[in-house]
Design a protein around this motif. Sequence first.
Motif, PDB file in Angstrom:
ATOM      1  N   LEU A 255      77.063  39.848  56.475  1.00  0.00           N
ATOM      2  CA  LEU A 255      76.656  39.778  58.038  1.00  0.00           C
ATOM      3  C   LEU A 255      76.114  40.228  58.900  1.00  0.00           C
ATOM      4  N   THR A 256      77.036  41.416  58.564  1.00  0.00           N
ATOM      5  CA  THR A 256      75.796  42.529  58.996  1.00  0.00           C
ATOM      6  C   THR A 256      74.273  43.004  59.247  1.00  0.00           C
ATOM      7  N   VAL A 257      73.742  42.151  58.321  1.00  0.00           N
ATOM      8  CA  VAL A 257      71.772  42.270  58.515  1.00  0.00           C
ATOM      9  C   VAL A 257      72.412  41.238  59.133  1.00  0.00           C
ATOM     10  N   LEU A 258      73.333  39.986  59.268  1.00  0.00           N
ATOM     11  CA  LEU A 258      72.960  39.052  60.095  1.00  0.00           C
ATOM     12  C   LEU A 258      73.139  39.204  61.497  1.00  0.00           C
ATOM     13  N   ARG A 259      74.010  40.049  61.947  1.00  0.00           N
ATOM     14  CA  ARG A 259      74.622  40.899  63.056  1.00  0.00           C
ATOM     15  C   ARG A 259      72.989  41.479  63.678  1.00  0.00           C
ATOM     16  N   SER A 260      72.508  42.101  62.994  1.00  0.00           N
ATOM     17  CA  SER A 260      71.876  43.205  63.517  1.00  0.00           C
ATOM     18  C   SER A 260      70.643  42.525  63.308  1.00  0.00           C
ATOM     19  N   VAL A 261      70.068  42.132  62.568  1.00  0.00           N
ATOM     20  CA  VAL A 261      68.796  41.307  62.759  1.00  0.00           C
ATOM     21  C   VAL A 261      68.755  40.259  64.442  1.00  0.00           C
ATOM     22  N   SER A 262      69.909  39.616  64.673  1.00  0.00           N
ATOM     23  CA  SER A 262      69.646  39.040  65.644  1.00  0.00           C
ATOM     24  C   SER A 262      70.047  39.703  66.647  1.00  0.00           C
ATOM     25  N   LEU A 263      70.514  40.667  67.131  1.00  0.00           N
ATOM     26  CA  LEU A 263      70.364  41.151  67.913  1.00  0.00           C
ATOM     27  C   LEU A 263      69.380  42.257  67.895  1.00  0.00           C
ATOM     28  N   ARG A 264      68.961  42.626  67.055  1.00  0.00           N
ATOM     29  CA  ARG A 264      67.374  43.393  67.154  1.00  0.00           C
ATOM     30  C   ARG A 264      66.122  42.096  67.656  1.00  0.00           C
ATOM     31  N   ILE A 265      66.373  41.122  67.856  1.00  0.00           N
ATOM     32  CA  ILE A 265      65.099  40.487  67.211  1.00  0.00           C
ATOM     33  C   ILE A 265      65.447  39.396  69.628  1.00  0.00           C
ATOM     34  N   GLU A 266      66.684  39.418  69.376  1.00  0.00           N
ATOM     35  CA  GLU A 266      67.505  39.023  70.967  1.00  0.00           C
ATOM     36  C   GLU A 266      66.754  40.228  71.721  1.00  0.00           C
ATOM     37  N   LYS A 267      67.022  41.202  71.730  1.00  0.00           N
ATOM     38  CA  LYS A 267      66.996  42.669  72.355  1.00  0.00           C
ATOM     39  C   LYS A 267      65.562  42.170  72.734  1.00  0.00           C
ATOM     40  N   TRP A 268      64.339  42.125  71.307  1.00  0.00           N
ATOM     41  CA  TRP A 268      63.136  42.164  71.849  1.00  0.00           C
ATOM     42  C   TRP A 268      62.525  41.210  72.640  1.00  0.00           C
ATOM     43  N   TRP A 269      63.258  39.930  72.117  1.00  0.00           N
ATOM     44  CA  TRP A 269      62.735  39.215  73.386  1.00  0.00           C
ATOM     45  C   TRP A 269      62.653  39.110  73.833  1.00  0.00           C
ATOM     46  N   ARG A 270      63.810  39.428  74.903  1.00  0.00           N
ATOM     47  CA  ARG A 270      64.493  39.408  76.606  1.00  0.00           C
ATOM     48  C   ARG A 270      63.639  40.768  76.693  1.00  0.00           C
ATOM     49  N   GLU A 271      63.822  41.599  76.215  1.00  0.00           N
ATOM     50  CA  GLU A 271      62.487  42.729  77.024  1.00  0.00           C
ATOM     51  C   GLU A 271      61.132  42.448  76.976  1.00  0.00           C
ATOM     52  N   GLU A 272      60.742  41.636  76.290  1.00  0.00           N
ATOM     53  CA  GLU A 272      59.219  40.762  76.221  1.00  0.00           C
ATOM     54  C   GLU A 272      58.997  40.229  76.630  1.00  0.00           C
ATOM     55  N   LYS A 273      60.045  39.351  77.344  1.00  0.00           N
ATOM     56  CA  LYS A 273      59.684  38.314  77.960  1.00  0.00           C
ATOM     57  C   LYS A 273      59.367  37.395  77.085  1.00  0.00           C
ATOM     58  N   ARG A 274      59.544  37.174  75.961  1.00  0.00           N
ATOM     59  CA  ARG A 274      58.772  36.216  75.126  1.00  0.00           C
ATOM     60  C   ARG A 274      58.951  34.809  75.275  1.00  0.00           C
ATOM     61  N   HIS A 275      60.696  34.339  76.009  1.00  0.00           N
ATOM     62  CA  HIS A 275      60.586  33.163  76.022  1.00  0.00           C
ATOM     63  C   HIS A 275      59.906  32.481  75.659  1.00  0.00           C
ATOM     64  N   GLU A 276      59.984  31.556  75.385  1.00  0.00           N
ATOM     65  CA  GLU A 276      58.995  29.929  74.797  1.00  0.00           C
ATOM     66  C   GLU A 276      59.514  29.291  76.661  1.00  0.00           C
ATOM     67  N   THR A 277      58.993  28.794  77.214  1.00  0.00           N
ATOM     68  CA  THR A 277      59.551  28.383  78.367  1.00  0.00           C
ATOM     69  C   THR A 277      59.431  26.367  77.981  1.00  0.00           C
ATOM     70  N   MET A 278      61.370  26.094  77.519  1.00  0.00           N
ATOM     71  CA  MET A 278      60.983  25.067  76.921  1.00  0.00           C
ATOM     72  C   MET A 278      61.849  23.841  78.083  1.00  0.00           C
ATOM     73  N   VAL A 279      60.694  23.051  78.087  1.00  0.00           N
ATOM     74  CA  VAL A 279      61.223  21.759  78.619  1.00  0.00           C
ATOM     75  C   VAL A 279      62.647  21.372  78.553  1.00  0.00           C
ATOM     76  N   LEU A 280      63.066  21.063  79.858  1.00  0.00           N
ATOM     77  CA  LEU A 280      64.666  20.762  79.094  1.00  0.00           C
ATOM     78  C   LEU A 280      65.029  18.972  80.222  1.00  0.00           C
ATOM     79  N   PRO A 281      64.657  18.486  79.499  1.00  0.00           N
ATOM     80  CA  PRO A 281      64.990  16.051  79.800  1.00  0.00           C
ATOM     81  C   PRO A 281      66.605  16.923  80.280  1.00  0.00           C
TER      82      PRO A 281
END
Length: 571
Positions: free
Chosen positions: A424-450
Motif C-alpha cells: 500500500l505504501t508503494v501505491l501511495r508514494s508512487v501515486s504522489l510522486r507521479i501526480e506531483k511530477w505531472w502537475r509540476e511539468e504541466k504534462r496533462h493531456e487535454t482530454m476532450v470531455l464531451p
Amino acid sequence: MAQSLHLISRSPSPCLPSPKPSFTTSRKPSLSLRPPLRRRISAILVSHNGKTPSAALETAAGIDVDAATEAEMKENGFRSTRRTKLVCTIGPATCGEEQLEALAVGGMNVARLNMCHGTHEWHRSVIRSVRRLNEEKGFAVAVMMDTEGSEIHMGDLGGAAPSARAEDGEVWTFSVRAFKSPLPERTITVNYDGFAEDVKVGDELLVDGGMVRFEVIEKIGPDVKCLCTDPGLILPRANLTFWRDGSLVRERNAMLPTISSKDWLDIDFGIAEGVEFIAISFVKSAEIIPSLSSLLAALAHLFTEVVFKGFSDIAVVAKIESIDSLKNLEEIIRASDGAMVARGDLGAQIPLEQVPATQQKIVQLCRQLNKPVIVASQLLESMIEYPTPTRAEVADVSEAVRQRADALMLSGESAMGQFPDKALTVLRSVSLRIEKWWREEKRHETMVLPDIASSFSDSISEEICNSAAKMANNLEVDALFVFTKTGHMASLLSRCRPDCPIFAFTNTTSMRRRLNLQWGLIPFRLTFSDDMETNLNRTFSLLKARGMIKSGDLIIAVSDMLQSIQVMNVP
Ligand SMILES: Nc1ncnc2c1ncn2[C@@H]1O[C@H](COP(=O)(O)OP(=O)(O)OP(=O)(O)O)[C@@H](O)[C@H]1O
Ligand SMILES: CC(=O)C(=O)O
Ligand SMILES: [K+]
Ligand SMILES: [Mg+2]
C-alpha cells in the motif's frame, strides 16, 4: 474579497429526460455578481460513521475529517494531497482489526471483499470491523463487495492445503464429480456440469490465465485427464479457460448468467450489510445493470423509510474482464456507476499484449462518461512474496496514475501477501510522486470531455464545473470546494482532474464514503444550511481549527443547491 457568479437555471424542458436527483427550482435565467454575505448560521459538519442524524448531531461539535486523509494532508502539504484512490482486497492477511487499521492509516480508501472466497460470517466480521474503525478512529473507508460470477473455475483444493503444485508431465484429473475432502491426489473439481462435454481432446486448459497450463489428453465420463505442459502453483477457485486452435472457447460462458443464484444471495448479504459498492464480475452486456440498479434503488428507498435517513443507493461497478464486455463497453459503462479494469481475468480472455491498450481505452471512456474507474490486478504481484516491487511493477503503477484512473487496487498483495502495508505504501508514494511530477511539468493531456448532461439543469452543473476547474488551474487556487447532495457536481469536478484538491461536502454518510472512490475528492459530511455563505463560513472555521486550511488560501466554491461559483480567500 469574494466574488460570486450565480447561474440560475430555468425549469427543465418537459421533453427532456428528467435529471438525476436534482436541486433545480424553476427560476428565470439570470447572471448576477454579488458580494458574499458573512452571516453565520449553524451548518453542521457531522461524522461519517453511519449513525442516525440525531446520533450524528451529537458528534457534530467539530469537523470529522477522515483521519488518514488529514494526516496525509499535513504530511504532504495542502496542494499535494494524494488524488489517486486506493482499494485493498481484504483476505486472511488483513482481516484482523489491527491489520485493517494499518491499511486505513496507510491510505486505503475502499476495502474490497471478494465473494469467491470466505463465508458470509467471515465477510460480515470484516465489514463490521471496518465500520467500527470508521466510527472509532475517524476513517471513511468504503466497502466494495465483488461477486463471484459464473465463469468456469475450479473448486477448493480440499484438505488443509492452501495451494497445490503441478509439475511438467504430470497427469491431473479435472472432474465435475463431488468428492469428499480431501480430494484424491492430482484431482481438481470444476464448477460447471457441462465441462466434460464441452472440452475436446487436444484443447489447452489455462489455470488463472496461464499460470499453469494443461493439455486435454483423455475424457472418461465426468473426468477429464490433462497433461501439465507449463508447471506452476494452483490456487483454490482459480479461473479456468480453454482454448482450441488458438481461440478461446466460449460457447458455454455465453450461456452462463452474469449474476448467478449464489451471486444474488451474496448481493442480498451486501445490501443487508450496507456496502457502498457492488462490483459485478464478468459483465457481458449492459442489460443486467439497470435491473440490479433499480433493485438497489428500491431497497435504498425502503431502508431510508424504515432504517435511517441518509442511506443512498449502492453503486454498481461493472468489472470489465470478459471478452464479450469489450464489444459492449460504452453501453456497459453508461449503465453502471463505475467500472473496474479487471486485468487478471481480462488477460486470460484476450491476448496479453492487448491488455494495456484496453486499459487505456476503458480509463478514458470512464472519464468521458464521468464514471469512476479502478485499475486492478497484479500491480505489485511480486510483493505477495517480496518486500519490494519490481521496477516494471512501479512503471505499471505509474502508468495507471498517469492515465489518471480514479483508483488502483491491490488483490493478492493485500489479501494473502506477506507485505500488505508495504504494498500500500508503494501505491501511495508512487501515486504522489507521479501526480506531483505531472502537475509540476504541466504534462496533462487535454482530454476532450464531451457533454454528458441529459437535462438543462445538468448542463448548467456541467458548465459550472468545467469552468470552475479551468478557473482553478488558471488562478492557481488552493482548493475547490463543492457542496453537493447527490455527489454529481463533485464527480463533475473530479472528471476535470484539476490541479488542486477538491473538498467535497455532502450530507449523507453513504454518499460521503461513496465519493471516496473518485479521483481528487476529499469527502466530508455536512448537514447543509440552505444558505451558501453559512455553509462556507462554518466550513472555513472548522477546517481552519483543524489546520487543514488557513486565512488567505484562495478557493473556488461551487454548489449544487445554488448552482453558483464563488472565488474567495479564506477569511
Ligand atoms: N476472503 C478471502 N479469503 C481467503 N483468500 C482470499 C480472500 N480474498 C482473496 N484471497 C486470496 O487472494 C488471492 C487474490 O485475490 P483476488 O481477489 O484477486 O482473487 P482471485 O481469486 O484471483 O479472483 P478475482 O479477483 O478475479 O475474483 C485469491 O486468489 C485468494 O487466494
Ligand atoms: C479483479 C479481477 O476480478 C480480475 O482481475 O480478474
Ligand atoms: K470476484
Ligand atoms: Mg476476475
